[in-house]
Structure formats: structure tokens, C-alpha cells
Design an enzyme around this catalytic site. Structure first.
Site, mmCIF file in Angstrom:
data_model
loop_
_atom_site.group_PDB
_atom_site.id
_atom_site.type_symbol
_atom_site.label_atom_id
_atom_site.label_comp_id
_atom_site.label_asym_id
_atom_site.label_seq_id
_atom_site.Cartn_x
_atom_site.Cartn_y
_atom_site.Cartn_z
ATOM 1 C CG HIS A 2 34.153 -7.429 19.492
ATOM 2 N ND1 HIS A 2 32.812 -7.348 19.805
ATOM 3 C CD2 HIS A 2 34.609 -6.137 19.545
ATOM 4 C CE1 HIS A 2 32.476 -6.087 20.008
ATOM 5 N NE2 HIS A 2 33.566 -5.339 19.875
ATOM 6 C CB CYS B 298 -5.487 22.376 23.220
ATOM 7 S SG CYS B 298 -6.733 21.415 24.125
ATOM 8 C CB CYS C 196 -9.147 23.305 22.906
ATOM 9 S SG CYS C 196 -8.717 23.581 24.625
#
Length: 508
Positions: free
Chosen positions: A373, A78, A75
Site C-alpha cells: 500500500h 403535518c 393532520c
């Protein structure tokens, strides 16, 4: 004699001429290749889907939304539209995406016969045609122009990249621009008071797990003295990793570990290449090359270290009381053997060595890791402030902040304040950690039906059964069972060696 010499001279002359000609030809090709490389087409960023991978890729994507372009390669319209579509895909797809993990841009070529039924399911009656919706709604789904209540929407006006992006911005109430630059945008997750943000970290945990294995292999770190540490950590992952795909991949490596370690050593010496690519610890599409919950406002901040911390916390809230110290030992040994930041590794080893009594409760282990942590954050706060190396959008802090867990803080301070100056309610804090790194962390997976609907935090037995049922044959399950029995024994060995251990001085 002179004639023979003449013939030899002629042959040598022709050979030299051929060599010069060949060199010139090669040189010309190199120059042309160099020139052409600048004009070479860059790989497409929109993901090519087809009937065989359509459901699986859309099911496993971390993106919240998806756009599917149905087109035909013959296409002309496209082909002309493709560059416009790629401009938008550049924002959301690939390792260099400016806004990763939000929208998955895909395309399906309906001209191929294998995709005929797929395109018919979505009532494709023109090219190109774009559909929008949550990825899960495309999976085993369909669409028709008369489906008023469908969550899949036809994008009517998307002729250019600007129009498509405008449609997306209106739909999401966002302000994305084709000129956006990486890490220079307002779409970072800065709201620390939103506990739901951790749900997206399930993908960062997969990223961190895969990245950690890549680092280990790249730096040739699987050796006779480190194999036991890696096996222990894999045993922990195969039972308690919050991602089913990572449990599956780790189980396969663990079952084949002898062969895996041999191949790793051969690859390190250059004798064997490519074989290790067969071991995908968290699935085919991981690592993805980007972070979601752990994304920083700068390219060099957060990322892997954040993902690794989240992984460790998620493991700490999933272990049972009886295996809490073995899990602690496995994590300490893994960081000591395989984490490349030497100073970080030394600090973590010091914190591990300070533990003199074995953990008897999972609660104690989870709170120790949380405390460790925060100790790291407190140290880095000072260093980053001094060197101005921190992330301005995500400064280090004592965690969790009051707005994220107000119940974690006692209302009135007492003389028994913790060393960081905060009077913590540790019972509330543990409940928060279990919910945050357990149930909330996997909620995104639950929504995508990657975990069973009744899964909150799976006990060890349930996760083991789930992993074995999905992952491995009977022989593999037996191997994992034996490995799990060895888990506690290895922990005892670790205790005996801990006090006499000297930190490594080399990265490798």
C-alpha cells in the site's frame, strides 16, 4: 367495382385518421408528461418507519444520531411541516446527502393502526412531535415527558427547517447550513492522529464489498476462467470479513454459487433480470451510496479504492498463520481478475509476483500488504503532484504518519532504513495494524451490539462458528467447511500458475 374501391379507400382514410389521432394523442401525452415531470414530486428523503421495521432500521444505521418525527397523514399542520422537515433531511439522508452518516431523519405515521402501540411507547400526544437521540436508544425503547435522564430528547422548537437545524447545531456544536453543498464543508475527518476514526470504516467496508460485487455483475466478469478466483475470495470473506452481515451474505452466495453464477451469466446476456437482486451480500440497505471514513473532499477522490484497501487490510490482520499465504493468493487473484483499473491491476500483480517464498506467518502477510500500500501511495504521490489530481485534504503519504503511531518509528535512524527512507519498528507496526484494522475497526459495531461484547479480533474458528450459527443451516455450513478445506489446495495451484501468468489485456 368502383363502390368496392370507394369502401376500401374510406376504410384506409379512417385508419389513417385514427393513426394520426392516436399519434397526436401519444405526442400530447408525451409533451404533458415531459412538462409534468418537471413538477413531479421528488421522493421523500426522510425514512418512513413503522412497527415492523422500526427497530431493525435504527439498529443497523451507521448514523450517530436519529430524529424521529411522529405525525398523522390527515393532520394539516403535518402536511405543511413536511417540506420543512425534508429540507433538513436532504442534508443528512440519501445517496446525495451533504453530510452523510451523521443523523438519520425518519418519520412514523401514527394514523395507521399498525403503529398505534409504537406511538404510545413514545408518549406521542400531539402532531407533529420530534424526538432526538442515539439510534440504539430508540431500539426496543420508550420515552415519556417525565424521564429526566433519558438520552431521547423532545425537540420543542422545530417549526421551520431553520429552527430544527439551529437546534441540531446547538446540540452538536456544529455549523450545518441549509445552503451547504456536497463536499464543500468543514466536516471532513481530517485529523489523521485520531485512531478512532477507523471505527466508522466498518460501513465503508460493507459499501466497498457490495460495490465490488455490483461492478463484477455489471461488467459481466463471472466467467469460467474467473470463477475460481471469486470463490477463493468469497471463502476468505465468509470467514474473516469484519462485518457479520457481509459474512452472512457471502456465505449464502457461496452455498448457492452454482446457481448464482448461472444467473449472473443469464443476466449478462439479458435472458434473466432481477434475480441477482435476491443476493444482498451485505444486507438490504447496502450499498448506501455514500462513504464515511473514506469520504474525500472531492466527489471523485477516495471512496471505493479507499474502502477496498481497508477491507484488504482488515482481512490481513484476521487470518491465522496457516492460512496467510492462501489469503495472499486469494487477494492477488481477486485483484487480477476483477479490478477494473488496468494500470493499478498490473502494478498490484507485479507486487504479488515479486513474492517468491510462501508466507508462513500472518504477520509477514499483513506487513507485506502494508508495504504494498505504501509503494502504491509513493507512486501516486508523484503522479498526482504532476497532474494535480490528488485530494488536497487527503494527500497521499507514507502511512501511518508519526502522529498516528509514534511507536512505529525508531527514534534514531540507522543504516538499515527501509526503502522509503523510514526506519520502521516492524514489531510495533504489526501491533498497530492488528489493533487499528482489528479491534478499533469493529468498535462501532460493538457499541451497536452487532457483535458480542467480548469480541476483539475473532480467531478463525470463532468467526466461522459465529457465521455458521447465525447464517446458514447444517448443509450450508458443511458446504463452507468443504470450501475452506479447498482454500489451501487452491493456494498451491496459484503458486504453480503464478510464474507463468501473463497479465490480462482486457477489462472483461
Amino acid at each position: 367495382m368502383s363502390s368496392v374501391i370507394g369502401i376500401i379507400f374510406l376504410i384506409l382514410s379512417l385508419s389513417c385518421a385514427d393513426s394520426i389521432s392516436a399519434s397526436a394523442s401519444v405526442g400530447s401525452r408525451s409533451i404533458l408528461r415531459s412538462i409534468n415531470d418537471d413538477k413531479a414530486e421528488k421522493p421523500d428523503l426522510a425514512v418512513e418507519l413503522n412497527a415492523t421495521n422500526f427497530d431493525s432500521l435504527l439498529k443497523e444505521t451507521p448514523a450517530t444520531f436519529a430524529v424521529v418525527e411522529f405525525f398523522a397523514h390527515w393532520c394539516p399542520a403535518c402536511r405543511n411541516y413536511k417540506p420543512q422537515y425534508e429540507k433538513v433531511a436532504k442534508l443528512f439522508n440519501g445517496a446525495d446527502a451533504i453530510h452523510p452518516g451523521i443523523i438519520l431523519m425518519t418519520r412514523v405515521d401514527c394514523a395507521f393502526q399498525v403503529n398505534t402501540n409504537l406511538c404510545n411507547k413514545f408518549s406521542v400526544d400531539r402532531y407533529p412531535m420530534l424526538l432526538w437521540g442515539p439510534p440504539s436508544k430508540f431500539v426496543s425503547g420508550s420515552w415519556g415527558p417525565k424521564q429526566d435522564k433519558s438520552e431521547l430528547l423532545n425537540i420543542e422548537d422545530a417549526r421551520t427547517a431553520d429552527r430544527l437545524l439551529n437546534w441540531i447545531n446547538k446540540k452538536l456544536n456544529s455549523s450545518y447550513s441549509l445552503d451547504d453543498k456536497k463536499y464543500e464543508n468543514e466536516h471532513l475527518q481530517r485529523n489523521a492522529s485520531d485512531p478512532g476514526q477507523i471505527a466508522r470504516a466498518i460501513y465503508d467496508i460493507e459499501e466497498a464489498t457490495s460495490t465490488a460485487l455490483d461492478i463484477i455483475l455489471k461488467h459481466k466478469m463471472i466467467k469460467s476462467e474467473t470463477q475460481a478466483s471469486l470463490v477463493k475470495f468469497f471463502q476468505l470473506l465468509v470467514v474473516h470479513h469484519p462485518s457479520r452481515r457481509c459474512r452472512k451474505g457471502t456465505a449464502q452466495i457461496l452455498v448457492d454459487f452454482d446457481e448464482f453464477s448461472v444467473k449472473a451469466k443469464e443476466a449478462a446476456t439479458g435472458e434473466e433480470k432481477g434475480v441477482l437482486g435476491n443476493y444482498e451480500i451485505c444486507g438490504k440497505d447496502v450499498p448506501r451510496g455514500y462513504w464515511m471514513f473514506c469520504r474525500g473532499s472531492k466527489n471523485e477522490t477516495r471512496g471505493f479504492s479507499c474502502g477496498l484497501w481497508v477491507l484488504l487490510h482488515s482481512l490481513s490482520v484476521r487470518v491465522d498463520d496457516g492460512e496467510s499465504h492462501a489469503a495472499f493468493a486469494a487477494i492477488c487473484d481477486f485483484i487480477h481478475s476483477f479490478f477494473l483499473c488496468q494500470e493499478c491491476r498490473q502494478h498490484f500483480n507485479d507486487m504479488c509476483s515479486s513474492v517468491t517464498n510462501p508466507f508462513k506467518k500472518a504477520r509477514d502477510f499483513a506487513l507485506w500488504l502494508w508495504d504494498a500500500h505504501n509503494e502504491v501511495n509513493e507512486r501516486l504521490m508523484k503522479e498526482e503532484a504532476k497532474e494535480d489530481t490528488g485530494d488536497p485534504e487527503f494527500p497521499k503519504m507514507i502511512w501511518p504518519p508519526p502522529q498516528l503511531c509514534p511507536s512505529c518509528y525508531h527514534r534514531k535512524s540507522t543504516k538499515d532504513d527501509d526503502k522509503d527512507g523510514v526506519n520502521w519498528d516492524r514489531d510495533e507496526l504489526y501491533r498497530f495494524l492488528v489493533d487499528y484494522y482489528g479491534k478499533t475497526l469493529v468498535s462501532l459495531y460493538k457499541d451497536k451490539e452487532l457483535l458480542s461484547d467480548n469480541t476483539n479480533i475473532l480467531p478463525a474458528d470463532d468467526i466461522t462458528a459465529s457465521a455458521h450459527a447465525v447464517v446458514v443451516p447444517v448443509g450450508a455450513a458443511l458446504a463452507i467447511a468443504v470450501a475452506s478445506c479447498a482454500f489451501g489446495a487452491l493456494a498451491c495451484y496459484w503458486r504453480q500458475q503464478q510464474k507463468s501468468r501473463k497479465p490480462k489485456r482486457s477489462w472483461k
